[in-house]
Design a protein around this motif. Structure first.
Motif, PDB file in Angstrom:
ATOM      1  N   GLY A  46     -39.238   4.383 -49.157  1.00  0.00           N
ATOM      2  CA  GLY A  46     -39.051   4.934 -50.495  1.00  0.00           C
ATOM      3  C   GLY A  46     -38.868   6.439 -50.482  1.00  0.00           C
ATOM      4  O   GLY A  46     -39.058   7.102 -51.505  1.00  0.00           O
ATOM      5  N   THR A  49     -36.172   7.568 -52.889  1.00  0.00           N
ATOM      6  CA  THR A  49     -36.656   7.444 -54.266  1.00  0.00           C
ATOM      7  C   THR A  49     -37.577   8.599 -54.612  1.00  0.00           C
ATOM      8  O   THR A  49     -37.504   9.166 -55.712  1.00  0.00           O
ATOM      9  N   ASP A 121     -45.237   4.174 -45.476  1.00  0.00           N
ATOM     10  CA  ASP A 121     -45.266   2.953 -46.277  1.00  0.00           C
ATOM     11  C   ASP A 121     -46.692   2.419 -46.323  1.00  0.00           C
ATOM     12  O   ASP A 121     -47.289   2.115 -45.284  1.00  0.00           O
ATOM     13  N   LEU A 148     -45.248   3.652 -51.960  1.00  0.00           N
ATOM     14  CA  LEU A 148     -45.192   2.208 -52.235  1.00  0.00           C
ATOM     15  C   LEU A 148     -46.583   1.630 -52.496  1.00  0.00           C
ATOM     16  O   LEU A 148     -46.902   0.512 -52.084  1.00  0.00           O
ATOM     17  N   ARG A 178     -41.384   5.066 -57.501  1.00  0.00           N
ATOM     18  CA  ARG A 178     -40.550   4.371 -58.478  1.00  0.00           C
ATOM     19  C   ARG A 178     -40.970   4.707 -59.907  1.00  0.00           C
ATOM     20  O   ARG A 178     -40.139   4.916 -60.783  1.00  0.00           O
TER      21      ARG A 178
END
Length: 726
Positions: A46, A49, A121, A148, A178
């Protein structure tokens, strides 16, 4: 264990990428000024992101000086300070086994960012800690971002951030990029680390006694050489493991001080003697260093990670047992691809017709204005019937299927399915002496071969990267889909009364399978001839399945892919329309250049199961494959400009009236699958290889392949027809 002999002289900093690096990232540029922060991390953590969440729209991209690796960098503000965030390539380590690792390592070492964010992660922290520990050996200006966390919470994985921070000796923050959770806390720690408000005590791995003795023996001498510019312990480790590529870069950064020091050369010999007591080569030393890092990562992970559900990834494994199995993996992959093609074919016809009507209605308006204003007929023909009509055709034909295909393809990518495709095809590419990652670049080529060529950067081996580049054109891009869809719908699906779109999708899928088989065969031939070599190994991580972000998928696929490719196609197609109009309206002895060219190519076209006008259409379609069918129709109808065929039945009638048979359609489809890349793709190949030789080979290989295949198919079928008549 140093077995290179005398240390060679290195390049000076001014003659390497270091000078360009300073100019691009360290100077007070009007756009890219601010406190420099590096963003590193493993793939699929990510990281992108997080970068997008922090920088928003203030982003830029550019190639690393002297490398074909793209960096993203953007500005953001925090506590009234401007920061420049540099998104480094995703990498599993800093051991310089790939261009991405080399770039990430060099930036952290030599660009001297004020802080480095290492993204990990949360669902597989143990594996990600390997990179964290390597970065800590280089710099203490580190903030660890465990991303995440939403996935970790869903799988009931708990991480003790305070304990992890105490062990690593640097700040650790949990985030969910996110949804933007934890970003403010992360930025606060980054600000404090960059401003020297936090004095970190980073964890340094202790290796075995022999390695530690050799390192400590070298450190005092190295300290006098590197001063405060680099970590002397890290440089000592690179010396004893014989990482010469890294050492060459270090020497360049230090302006040749490393290789010129005679005292260091003498001490290196003594360090050699210490290492020889246990190790018999640099490979053994490197393995021992890597093993120590892996063991330490495992040890830390066990101390800070707990699982409420020991079977947290059981569902992913069950799905992978099906999607990557030898029995079901390939059939499911083909079924999904066929479903995507069916949706693209069945869904693109109606919007394509609407767009065509709108655009050609605008053409009528332009024509009316030209007549009102007394514009000369030849200017109206060149600009409206040539440039505009060609561009309008490309837009109406390309936009609808791309607007369907790209989001569907991006959806599979966001779900985490594409790495499974590479896994399923890896064994086939290995047998072809090619790289498993070529499967991913091949998939990128479905949208645009130029994008597939750029995607070949993920292949580390130069030899295997060239094989992937040369063979990428064997899968049809979006520009060739209209020709394949039209001919499969007319000559194959048209024979069936029901399920015509399904039959057309299956025919298109069969064409794709032929393209993949040709890709494997040509890859094998290349690896046995002009690109000999042994297939390299690589680590393919199967990321966890994730809930797709529909909004971001639509934005990314439409803006970054669909409109980008469409705009490039229009830019290339517009001047081509002018050329086609001039050829159709310039006569020599009462014969247009277009018709003269078609008749000249007729003998060659007949040998290949086609005709001269078809070959001419492929040649004139060099800038944009989308206009092949319109050029064929224009040539048959003897018009002076591109025309629009409103229905497939009208196109079928036109083709049959001009001598088309199933053999013509099959050979045209095969040649569409196997012929020279378009102008945009060739330009991209040249930019990626920096070689006219490999660009020429990339042009010739698919073209010769298409000629051979079409010739064999045409002559075989004709011989069979003659034998049946006898």
């Amino acid at each position: 264990m140093l077995d290179r002999g005398e240390l060679p002289m290195g390049l000076t900093g001014q003659s390497t990428w270091l000078g360009a690096l300073k100019n691009e990232y360290s100077m007070n540029d009007a756009v890219l000024d601010g406190v420099v922060i590096a963003l590193a991390g493993n793939p699929n953590t990510g990281k992108s992101t997080l970068f997008n969440s922090i920088t928003g729209l203030n982003q830029h991209t550019g190639n690393w000086p002297g490398k074909t690796v793209t960096l993203a960098y953007g500005n953001y503000y925090y506590a009234d300070n401007k920061f420049l965030l540099v998104d480094l390539p995703g990498t599993y380590s800093l051991l310089s086994n790939s261009v991405e690792e080399e770039v990430a390592r060099d930036y952290i070492c030599f660009a001297k960012p004020k802080a480095c964010i290492v993204v990990a992660d949360a669902t597989c922290l143990e594996r990600n800690l390997n990179l964290v520990l390597q970065v800590l050996e280089i710099t203490d200006k580190v903030v660890v971002c465990v991303n995440l966390m939403d996935e970790a919470d869903r799988k009931k994985i708990n991480i003790d951030f305070e304990k992890l921070s105490a062990i690593l000796g640097v700040p650790v923050v949990g985030t969910n990029a996110r949804d933007g959770k934890g970003i403010d806390e992360l930025m606060q720690f980054v600000y404090k680390v960059a401003d020297n408000q936090i004095q970190a005590m980073p964890l340094k791995i202790k290796y075995d006694e022999v390695i530690e003795e050799a390192v400590e023996h070298l450190r005092p001498y190295l300290q006098n050489i590197v001063k405060d510019e680099l970590d002397s312990r890290w440089v000592a480790l690179r010396l004893i493991e014989g990482e010469w590529e890294t050492l060459d870069t270090i020497n360049s950064f230090l302006k040749s001080r490393l290789y010129k020091n005679d005292d260091l050369k003498q001490e290196l010999k003594k360090a050699n003697e210490i290492l020889q007591a246990k190790y018999h080569g640099t490979d053994e030393i490197r393995d021992a260093i890597v093993s120590s890092i892996v063991r330490k990562a495992e040890e830390i992970s066990k101390m800070v990670v707990s699982f409420e559900n020991k079977r947290y990834n059981e569902m992913d494994r069950k799905i992978d047992d099906i999607l990557t199995s030898k029995t079901f993996g390939i059939p499911i992959m083909l079924a999904l691809l066929g479903f995507v093609f069916w949706l693209t074919i069945s869904g693109a016809n109606y919007p394509s017709e609407i767009i065509a009507k709108v655009l050609f209605r605008i053409e009528d308006i332009l024509t009316d204005y030209c007549f009102r204003w007394g514009v000369p007929e030849w200017i109206h023909g060149a600009l409206v019937l040539g440039v505009y009509r060609t561009s309008a055709w490309v837009v109406s034909v390309m936009l609808p299927p791309m607007a369907i295909f790209f989001p569907l393809f991006t959806l599979l990518e966001d779900l985490g399915y594409l790495p499974r495709v590479a896994f399923n095809l890896d064994n086939f590419f290995k047998k072809a002496c090619a790289h498993g990652k070529q499967a991913l670049t091949m998939c990128m080529g479905f949208g645009c071969n130029a994008a597939g060529i750029i995607g070949c950067r993920i292949i580390d081996s130069p030899r295997e990267r060239l094989i992937a580049i040369i063979t990428n054109n064997f899968v049809p891009c979006n520009g060739r889909f209209p020709t394949l869809i039209a001919l499969s719908s007319i000559f194959i699906a048209g024979s069936f009364r029901k399920f015509q779109t399904v039959i057309a999708a299956l025919a298109l899928l069969g064409t794709i399978i032929i393209g993949v088989l040709i890709t494997l065969a040509v890859s094998r031939i290349l690896s046995a001839t002009i690109l000999k070599g042994i297939p390299s190994t690589f680590t393919l991580e199967l990321p966890p399945y994730r809930k797709p972000r529909v909004g971001k998928i639509l934005i990314r696929s439409l803006l970054d892919r669909t409109l980008f490719v469409l705009a490039r196609a229009v830019i290339v197609a517009a001047p081509t329309g002018l050329i086609i109009w001039l050829m159709a309206n310039t006569t020599v002895e009462n014969l247009s250049i277009l018709k003269w060219s078609g008749k000249t190519l007729e003998p060659i076209g007949h040998l290949l199961g086609m005709d001269g006008y078809i070959l001419l259409a492929f040649i004139l379609g060099f800038p944009a494959n989308e206009i092949v069918i319109p050029i064929i129709a224009m040539s048959y109808m003897a018009t002076g400009s591109l025309i629009e065929i409103e229905t497939l039945s009208a196109l079928k009638e036109l083709l049959i009236d001009n001598g088309w048979t199933y053999l013509t359609a099959v050979c045209t489809m095969l040649f569409s699958l196997n012929h020279f890349p378009c102008g945009t793709t060739l330009l991209t190949i040249y930019k990626e290889t920096q070689s006219l030789k490999w660009t020429a080979i990339s042009f010739l290989v698919p073209t010769i392949t298409g000629i051979i295949i079409c010739f064999i198919v045409a002559q075989t079928i004709r011989c069979c027809q003659i034998m049946m008549l006898l």
